[in-house]
Motif scaffolding. Structure first.
Motif, PDB file in Angstrom:
ATOM      1  N   PHE A  29      -2.064   5.146 -17.365  1.00  0.00           N
ATOM      2  CA  PHE A  29      -1.484   6.291 -18.062  1.00  0.00           C
ATOM      3  C   PHE A  29      -1.341   5.990 -19.545  1.00  0.00           C
ATOM      4  O   PHE A  29      -0.919   4.894 -19.927  1.00  0.00           O
ATOM      5  CB  PHE A  29      -0.124   6.658 -17.458  1.00  0.00           C
ATOM      6  CG  PHE A  29      -0.250   7.147 -16.048  1.00  0.00           C
ATOM      7  CD1 PHE A  29      -0.458   8.493 -15.779  1.00  0.00           C
ATOM      8  CD2 PHE A  29      -0.190   6.266 -14.980  1.00  0.00           C
ATOM      9  CE1 PHE A  29      -0.604   8.940 -14.479  1.00  0.00           C
ATOM     10  CE2 PHE A  29      -0.336   6.704 -13.674  1.00  0.00           C
ATOM     11  CZ  PHE A  29      -0.541   8.053 -13.427  1.00  0.00           C
ATOM     12  N   SER A  33       1.375   9.206 -23.659  1.00  0.00           N
ATOM     13  CA  SER A  33       1.704  10.626 -23.497  1.00  0.00           C
ATOM     14  C   SER A  33       1.902  11.014 -22.035  1.00  0.00           C
ATOM     15  O   SER A  33       2.346  12.118 -21.744  1.00  0.00           O
ATOM     16  CB  SER A  33       0.587  11.490 -24.081  1.00  0.00           C
ATOM     17  OG  SER A  33      -0.604  11.317 -23.320  1.00  0.00           O
ATOM     18  N   GLU A  45      -0.684  11.118 -19.917  1.00  0.00           N
ATOM     19  CA  GLU A  45      -1.978  11.592 -19.424  1.00  0.00           C
ATOM     20  C   GLU A  45      -2.671  10.484 -18.630  1.00  0.00           C
ATOM     21  O   GLU A  45      -2.783   9.349 -19.101  1.00  0.00           O
ATOM     22  CB  GLU A  45      -2.864  12.029 -20.591  1.00  0.00           C
ATOM     23  CG  GLU A  45      -4.207  12.573 -20.153  1.00  0.00           C
ATOM     24  CD  GLU A  45      -5.074  13.049 -21.310  1.00  0.00           C
ATOM     25  OE1 GLU A  45      -5.927  13.906 -21.062  1.00  0.00           O
ATOM     26  OE2 GLU A  45      -4.910  12.548 -22.437  1.00  0.00           O
ATOM     27  N   PRO A  46      -3.164  10.801 -17.399  1.00  0.00           N
ATOM     28  CA  PRO A  46      -3.849   9.779 -16.605  1.00  0.00           C
ATOM     29  C   PRO A  46      -5.249   9.471 -17.150  1.00  0.00           C
ATOM     30  O   PRO A  46      -5.915  10.353 -17.703  1.00  0.00           O
ATOM     31  CB  PRO A  46      -3.934  10.398 -15.212  1.00  0.00           C
ATOM     32  CG  PRO A  46      -3.825  11.861 -15.432  1.00  0.00           C
ATOM     33  CD  PRO A  46      -3.038  12.069 -16.682  1.00  0.00           C
ATOM     34  N   VAL A  47      -5.655   8.225 -16.976  1.00  0.00           N
ATOM     35  CA  VAL A  47      -6.988   7.757 -17.359  1.00  0.00           C
ATOM     36  C   VAL A  47      -7.549   7.004 -16.155  1.00  0.00           C
ATOM     37  O   VAL A  47      -6.890   6.121 -15.615  1.00  0.00           O
ATOM     38  CB  VAL A  47      -6.938   6.816 -18.578  1.00  0.00           C
ATOM     39  CG1 VAL A  47      -8.333   6.329 -18.930  1.00  0.00           C
ATOM     40  CG2 VAL A  47      -6.268   7.477 -19.757  1.00  0.00           C
ATOM     41  N   PHE A  50     -10.375  11.391 -18.138  1.00  0.00           N
ATOM     42  CA  PHE A  50      -9.028  11.678 -18.616  1.00  0.00           C
ATOM     43  C   PHE A  50      -8.449  12.902 -17.912  1.00  0.00           C
ATOM     44  O   PHE A  50      -9.190  13.721 -17.369  1.00  0.00           O
ATOM     45  CB  PHE A  50      -9.045  11.959 -20.130  1.00  0.00           C
ATOM     46  CG  PHE A  50      -9.435  10.769 -20.950  1.00  0.00           C
ATOM     47  CD1 PHE A  50      -8.482   9.849 -21.352  1.00  0.00           C
ATOM     48  CD2 PHE A  50     -10.757  10.555 -21.320  1.00  0.00           C
ATOM     49  CE1 PHE A  50      -8.831   8.747 -22.121  1.00  0.00           C
ATOM     50  CE2 PHE A  50     -11.117   9.466 -22.080  1.00  0.00           C
ATOM     51  CZ  PHE A  50     -10.156   8.559 -22.484  1.00  0.00           C
ATOM     52  N   GLY A  51      -7.120  13.021 -17.939  1.00  0.00           N
ATOM     53  CA  GLY A  51      -6.411  14.229 -17.526  1.00  0.00           C
ATOM     54  C   GLY A  51      -6.603  14.610 -16.080  1.00  0.00           C
ATOM     55  O   GLY A  51      -6.579  13.765 -15.177  1.00  0.00           O
ATOM     56  N   SER A  52      -6.809  15.919 -15.857  1.00  0.00           N
ATOM     57  CA  SER A  52      -6.916  16.443 -14.493  1.00  0.00           C
ATOM     58  C   SER A  52      -8.133  15.886 -13.765  1.00  0.00           C
ATOM     59  O   SER A  52      -8.118  15.743 -12.542  1.00  0.00           O
ATOM     60  CB  SER A  52      -6.957  17.973 -14.510  1.00  0.00           C
ATOM     61  OG  SER A  52      -8.057  18.423 -15.278  1.00  0.00           O
ATOM     62  N   SER A  84      -7.037  12.617 -12.321  1.00  0.00           N
ATOM     63  CA  SER A  84      -6.164  12.848 -11.159  1.00  0.00           C
ATOM     64  C   SER A  84      -6.972  13.254  -9.937  1.00  0.00           C
ATOM     65  O   SER A  84      -6.684  12.816  -8.818  1.00  0.00           O
ATOM     66  CB  SER A  84      -5.149  13.945 -11.478  1.00  0.00           C
ATOM     67  OG  SER A  84      -4.308  13.545 -12.523  1.00  0.00           O
ATOM     68  N   GLN A 119     -14.364  18.966 -16.722  1.00  0.00           N
ATOM     69  CA  GLN A 119     -13.143  18.688 -17.466  1.00  0.00           C
ATOM     70  C   GLN A 119     -12.953  19.726 -18.559  1.00  0.00           C
ATOM     71  O   GLN A 119     -13.870  20.026 -19.297  1.00  0.00           O
ATOM     72  CB  GLN A 119     -13.226  17.298 -18.099  1.00  0.00           C
ATOM     73  CG  GLN A 119     -12.078  16.946 -18.993  1.00  0.00           C
ATOM     74  CD  GLN A 119     -10.828  16.636 -18.211  1.00  0.00           C
ATOM     75  OE1 GLN A 119     -10.908  16.058 -17.151  1.00  0.00           O
ATOM     76  NE2 GLN A 119      -9.703  17.017 -18.725  1.00  0.00           N
ATOM     77  N   SER A 165      -9.141  18.365 -23.614  1.00  0.00           N
ATOM     78  CA  SER A 165      -7.718  18.035 -23.663  1.00  0.00           C
ATOM     79  C   SER A 165      -7.236  17.859 -25.087  1.00  0.00           C
ATOM     80  O   SER A 165      -6.070  17.586 -25.310  1.00  0.00           O
ATOM     81  CB  SER A 165      -7.449  16.753 -22.880  1.00  0.00           C
ATOM     82  OG  SER A 165      -8.035  15.660 -23.552  1.00  0.00           O
ATOM     83  N   MET A 193      -7.981  15.435 -26.770  1.00  0.00           N
ATOM     84  CA  MET A 193      -8.074  14.003 -27.054  1.00  0.00           C
ATOM     85  C   MET A 193      -9.535  13.637 -27.183  1.00  0.00           C
ATOM     86  O   MET A 193     -10.326  13.872 -26.293  1.00  0.00           O
ATOM     87  CB  MET A 193      -7.443  13.194 -25.945  1.00  0.00           C
ATOM     88  CG  MET A 193      -7.608  11.741 -26.195  1.00  0.00           C
ATOM     89  SD  MET A 193      -6.688  10.790 -25.036  1.00  0.00           S
ATOM     90  CE  MET A 193      -7.227   9.189 -25.539  1.00  0.00           C
TER      91      MET A 193
END
Length: 146
Positions: A22, A25, A27-29, A60-62, A65, A131, A134, A136
């Motif tokens: 993580f 912030s 946000e998952p990686v 990254f992000g969703s 996940s 994706q 984001s 980023m």
């Protein structure tokens, strides 16, 4: 040339379960590597030859996940994204470089192999997943590290 193209596409198998971390912030990686193999018949020996290339992936992000829930070692996947090379220093202060694909599109492929099956009670999305930006992005300073 006004616009260059940085697009990578691979089909391969996960060498291990995705590793999730993580950012500060929250946000998952997801980091992982896939094996992309090719095989051919050796014209001199008549034997089957094979070569495997390992490709490092970052999500990254969703997207990170989603792959954490549905991907595991051995899963056959399609990924698309852009190649990036990062520079970092090792413990001795030497410059090191890592090339990886920043993935923005994935699809789980069905292949019927036992080790590529999803865990009991979970079904991976059948269509591809893309994706959403984001905000980023890695800075593009125009410096080529080699």
């Amino acid at each position: 040339m006004a616009n260059d193209l940085n697009l990578c596409q691979f089909i391969g198998r996960l060498g291990a379960d995705p590793e999730i971390r993580f950012l500060p912030s929250g946000e998952p990686v997801a980091n992982m590597r896939i094996a992309c193999s090719e095989s051919w018949k050796n014209k001199q020996t008549g034997q089957k030859d094979e070569r495997t290339e390992w490709v490092s992936l970052v999500m990254f992000g969703s997207l990170a996940s989603m792959v954490e829930k549905f991907w595991q070692k051995g899963t056959q996947v399609y990924v698309a994204g852009k190649m990036r090379t990062r520079k970092w220093s090792d413990q001795q202060g030497n410059d090191r470089y890592s090339t990886e694909v920043i993935v923005n599109q994935v699809q789980t492929l069905k292949d019927g192999r036992q080790n590529g099956q999803q865990p009991q009670g979970q079904q991976a999305p059948q269509q591809g997943y893309q994706q959403q930006p984001s905000g980023m992005d890695f800075p593009d300073d125009g410096e080529i590290p080699f």
